[in-house]
Design a protein around this motif. Structure first.
Motif: not given
Length: 382
Positions: A80, A91, A95-97, A101, A277, A324
Motif C-alpha cells: 500500500n 495515504e 487508502g489509509g496508512a 500491510q 503496517t 501521517q
C-alpha cells in the motif's frame, strides 16, 4: 586514490562506555513507502528480488502452541505505497496508512491440517540468512484490534532468537503500552519454548500508544550485549553473559503478525481483520560468509583511516518517521544509504527504480568483494 564513502562499513553510537562503537559491514534497507512490486513466491528469482520473501505455511495448533494453528498466506502481505516517489506523506494507494500491510484475518480456516482451525496471518523473511551481529530497525504502526501479536526478530532456530513482540491485547489505551523483549535461548527451549520465566525476558512500557502512529523499534546485537530501543531511546540491555545462551550464529531477519488464540500470549483470534503496517526495515550487520569476511579484512582491517571510510548510521530522525503526521515537511522521510550510490558501493542492495506505476527493486551486481565483510576488531565473528 579516492575511496567510496562507507567503504569499510557502517557504525552505530555507543550503547555504553565498555562498547565505544560497533561497526557493521553489510546492509539491507527497504523503503516500503515506495515499494510498488513485491514478488509473491517464496522462490524468488534474483532479477525480481526485493530483499524479502513472503511466506506460506501451516502450523497445527500443537506446533503453534495455541487452541488455533497458524496459516501464513501470501495474500495477507499487501503493498500500500504512497502514490508518488516524491511524496513522504499521505495515504497509501489503497487508502489509509501507507507501507507494507501484514494482516491477521478474523475468519478462521477450518480446512487446516487434520481438520485444525487455523488463524490466517502474514509473514516476511529476509533473503539474507548470513546475519551475525547487527543493528536492526523497523518503522511500524501496530494494529489497534485486540488479539494479535506483531513480532520483529532475528532468527536462527527456536533456541537462538532475538525478538520484539507487541501484544495488542495489552494495549492500555492511555498513551502508553508494553512491549515484550525476548531472547529465546536453550533455557527457554527447556521451558517448552516459553521465555517468560527466564533471565532473558522483559516487559517494557513504551512512552506512546503503538497503534496510533508509526514508531521505530530496534535492537543492536554485538558479541558483548543486546540492546533494545524504541524511537532511538534504549529500553533494555542484556549482557551476553547469561550462561552461554547468547546467540552467536548466523540467521535471518523476520517479521510477522499472527494469533493462535493463546490467552497467555496473543489472545484472540481478533474479532475483525487486523493490520500491521511497515514503513521501512533497515539492517546493518556482519555477514558470516567466509569469503566476504576475508576480503573485508584484506582491504580494511589494517587501514589507519578506518574512521574516514566508515559511515555513522543516523539515529532516530528528529522529525519522526510517521507519514501521517501533520505539521511537518516530509514527516515520513528517513535516511537510506541505498539511495546514494557512493554510500553503498559493492553492497547487495535493492534500490527503488524511478516511476510511480511499477517499481521493481533489482539487486546491484557485486563488482568486487574487496571490502565487504565482517569487522574483525570489536565484532570479530570468529
Amino acid at each position: 586514490m579516492t575511496h567510496p564513502r562507507c567503504e569499510c562499513g557502517y557504525t552505530v553510537n555507543a550503547t555504553n562506555t565498555s562498547s565505544p562503537f560497533a561497526l557493521f559491514t553489510d546492509l539491507l534497507e527497504t523503503d516500503f513507502l515506495h515499494l510498488y512490486n513485491l514478488p509473491n513466491s517464496v522462490d524468488i528469482p534474483e532479477s525480481e528480488a526485493v530483499g524479502w520473501a513472503v511466506q506460506a505455511y501451516n502450523n497445527t495448533p500443537t506446533t503453534a502452541r495455541g487452541p488455533f494453528g497458524k496459516a501464513a498466506e501470501i495474500d495477507n502481505v499487501v503493498l500500500n505505497p504512497l502514490s508518488s516517489r516524491k511524496d513522504w506523506a499521505g495515504e497509501g494507494a489503497l487508502g489509509g496508512a501507507p507501507g507494507l500491510q501484514v494482516w491477521v484475518r478474523s475468519q478462521q480456516d477450518l480446512l487446516g491440517p487434520v481438520g485444525s482451525q487455523m488463524v490466517r496471518m502474514g509473514e516476511i523473511n529476509s533473503l539474507r540468512r548470513d546475519m551475525r551481529y547487527g543493528s536492526f530497525r523497523v518503522g511500524m504502526k501496530m494494529s489497534g484490534v485486540k488479539g494479535t501479536c506483531a513480532a520483529f526478530f532475528w532468527y536462527r532456530n527456536d533456541s537462538q532468537e532475538i525478538d520484539m513482540e507487541y501484544l495488542s491485547r495489552q494495549a492500555s489505551g492511555s498513551g502508553s503500552s508494553p512491549i515484550n523483549l525476548v531472547i529465546q535461548s536453550p533455557a527457554s527451549a527447556d521451558a517448552n519454548y516459553n521465555a517468560i520465566n527466564t533471565s532473558t525476558f522483559r516487559v517494557q512500557n513504551l512512552p506512546f500508544e503503538p497503534s496510533t502512529g508509526y514508531h521505530e523499534y530496534r535492537f543492536d546485537w554485538t558479541p558483548e550485549r543486546i540492546v533494545f530501543f524504541a524511537d532511538g531511546k534504549p529500553l533494555q540491555e542484556f549482557e551476553n553473559t547469561f550462561d552461554g545462551d547468547a546467540p552467536n550464529a548466523p540467521g535471518t531477519l523476520m517479521l510477522n503478525h499472527w494469533s493462535t488464540g493463546n490467552a497467555g500470549w496473543s489472545g484472540g483470534p481478533p474479532a475483525e481483520d487486523a493490520v500491521l503496517t511497515l514503513s521501512y526495515v533497515k539492517a546493518y550487520f556482519n555477514s558470516s560468509n567466509a569469503t566476504r569476511e576475508s576480503h573485508w579484512r584484506g582491504a580494511c582491517a589494517n587501514r589507519l583511516d578506518l574512521e574516514d571510510c566508515t559511515c555513522q548510521i543516523p539515529n532516530y530522525p528528529t522529525q519522526g518517521i510517521d507519514p501521517q503526521r501533520t505539521g511537518f515537511k516530509d514527516p515520513g522521510k528517513s535516511h537510506f544509504f541505498m539511495y546514494d550510490d557512493d554510500y553503498n558501493v559493492n553492497q547487495t542492495t535493492y534500490p527503488a527504480a524511478t516511476g510511480t506505476s511499477s517499481l521493481l527493486a533489482i539487486p546491484e551486481t557485486w563488482t568486487t568483494l574487496c571490502w565487504v565483510v565482517m569487522f574483525g576488531l570489536f565484532l570479530l565473528c570468529g
